[in-house]
Design a protein around this motif. Structure first.
Motif, PDB file in Angstrom:
ATOM      1  N   THR A 195     -10.787  -6.424  -8.940  1.00 23.50           N
ATOM      2  CA  THR A 195     -10.642  -4.969  -8.982  1.00 23.50           C
ATOM      3  C   THR A 195     -10.820  -4.372  -7.598  1.00 23.50           C
ATOM      4  O   THR A 195     -11.891  -3.913  -7.241  1.00 23.50           O
ATOM      5  N   CYS A 196      -9.764  -4.404  -6.835  1.00 21.75           N
ATOM      6  CA  CYS A 196      -9.768  -3.856  -5.486  1.00 21.75           C
ATOM      7  C   CYS A 196      -8.382  -3.326  -5.163  1.00 21.75           C
ATOM      8  O   CYS A 196      -7.419  -3.666  -5.838  1.00 21.75           O
ATOM      9  N   PRO A 197      -8.254  -2.534  -4.098  1.00 21.45           N
ATOM     10  CA  PRO A 197      -6.931  -2.093  -3.679  1.00 21.45           C
ATOM     11  C   PRO A 197      -6.005  -3.290  -3.462  1.00 21.45           C
ATOM     12  O   PRO A 197      -6.454  -4.368  -3.081  1.00 21.45           O
ATOM     13  N   ASP A 198      -4.725  -3.083  -3.723  1.00 21.99           N
ATOM     14  CA  ASP A 198      -3.753  -4.157  -3.573  1.00 21.99           C
ATOM     15  C   ASP A 198      -2.386  -3.540  -3.293  1.00 21.99           C
ATOM     16  O   ASP A 198      -2.142  -2.375  -3.640  1.00 21.99           O
ATOM     17  N   ILE A 199      -1.517  -4.313  -2.668  1.00 25.31           N
ATOM     18  CA  ILE A 199      -0.156  -3.876  -2.351  1.00 25.31           C
ATOM     19  C   ILE A 199       0.805  -4.956  -2.834  1.00 25.31           C
ATOM     20  O   ILE A 199       0.570  -6.144  -2.593  1.00 25.31           O
ATOM     21  N   ILE A 245      -2.151  -0.350  -5.626  1.00 23.63           N
ATOM     22  CA  ILE A 245      -3.312  -0.084  -6.470  1.00 23.63           C
ATOM     23  C   ILE A 245      -4.388   0.470  -5.547  1.00 23.63           C
ATOM     24  O   ILE A 245      -4.718  -0.149  -4.533  1.00 23.63           O
ATOM     25  N   GLY A 246      -4.867   1.646  -5.865  1.00 28.76           N
ATOM     26  CA  GLY A 246      -5.884   2.260  -5.025  1.00 28.76           C
ATOM     27  C   GLY A 246      -6.651   3.317  -5.793  1.00 28.76           C
ATOM     28  O   GLY A 246      -6.410   3.550  -6.967  1.00 28.76           O
ATOM     29  N   ARG A 247      -7.529   3.971  -5.100  1.00 26.55           N
ATOM     30  CA  ARG A 247      -8.355   5.034  -5.695  1.00 26.55           C
ATOM     31  C   ARG A 247      -7.549   6.315  -5.754  1.00 26.55           C
ATOM     32  O   ARG A 247      -7.001   6.778  -4.762  1.00 26.55           O
ATOM     33  N   VAL A 252      -4.319  -3.159   6.928  1.00 24.41           N
ATOM     34  CA  VAL A 252      -4.273  -3.945   8.167  1.00 24.41           C
ATOM     35  C   VAL A 252      -3.974  -5.405   7.854  1.00 24.41           C
ATOM     36  O   VAL A 252      -3.152  -6.035   8.529  1.00 24.41           O
ATOM     37  N   ARG A 253      -4.583  -5.946   6.800  1.00 19.47           N
ATOM     38  CA  ARG A 253      -4.339  -7.345   6.455  1.00 19.47           C
ATOM     39  C   ARG A 253      -2.984  -7.556   5.816  1.00 19.47           C
ATOM     40  O   ARG A 253      -2.512  -8.681   5.721  1.00 19.47           O
ATOM     41  N   ALA A 254      -2.324  -6.481   5.384  1.00 22.42           N
ATOM     42  CA  ALA A 254      -0.974  -6.589   4.830  1.00 22.42           C
ATOM     43  C   ALA A 254       0.090  -6.475   5.907  1.00 22.42           C
ATOM     44  O   ALA A 254       1.242  -6.839   5.682  1.00 22.42           O
ATOM     45  N   LYS A 255      -0.274  -5.975   7.068  1.00 19.12           N
ATOM     46  CA  LYS A 255       0.692  -5.673   8.133  1.00 19.12           C
ATOM     47  C   LYS A 255       1.616  -6.848   8.438  1.00 19.12           C
ATOM     48  O   LYS A 255       2.832  -6.676   8.562  1.00 19.12           O
ATOM     49  N   ARG A 256       1.075  -8.042   8.507  1.00 19.62           N
ATOM     50  CA  ARG A 256       1.900  -9.209   8.856  1.00 19.62           C
ATOM     51  C   ARG A 256       2.953  -9.520   7.796  1.00 19.62           C
ATOM     52  O   ARG A 256       3.957 -10.150   8.083  1.00 19.62           O
ATOM     53  N   ASP A 257       2.735  -9.075   6.557  1.00 19.49           N
ATOM     54  CA  ASP A 257       3.661  -9.359   5.466  1.00 19.49           C
ATOM     55  C   ASP A 257       4.666  -8.241   5.213  1.00 19.49           C
ATOM     56  O   ASP A 257       5.550  -8.391   4.375  1.00 19.49           O
TER      57      ASP A 257
END
Length: 78
Positions: A21-25, A36-38, A69-74
């Motif tokens: 249960t955390c934000p996701d893209i 998925i976010g708040r 930031v961790r999604a940036k590469r994808d």
């Protein structure tokens, strides 16, 4: 419309205790992205700049900086 893949690190990789249960893209089969976010529409709607607008069926969703930031590469360049 289907989810094709996760964009970036999974919640577990980002340190979520439950890993669920955390934000996701996600990238969708039509090329769009789902987030998925708040939900923060009530909090941020009045803060939108004059050249931004939100339709009644749209919501403002907040994700953590680390998630993006961790999604940036994808994220594709085009």
């Amino acid at each position: 419309m289907r989810i094709v893949r996760r964009v970036g690190a999974s919640p577990r990789e980002r340190g979520s205790a439950s890993g669920q249960t955390c934000p996701d893209i996600f990238e969708l089969s039509d090329g769009d992205f789902a987030v998925i976010g708040r939900e923060a529409t009530a909090e941020l709607d009045s803060e939108l700049p004059p050249d931004a607008a939100r339709a009644d069926y749209e919501r403002i969703v907040v994700i953590s900086r680390e998630t993006l930031v961790r999604a940036k590469r994808d994220i594709p360049d085009a």
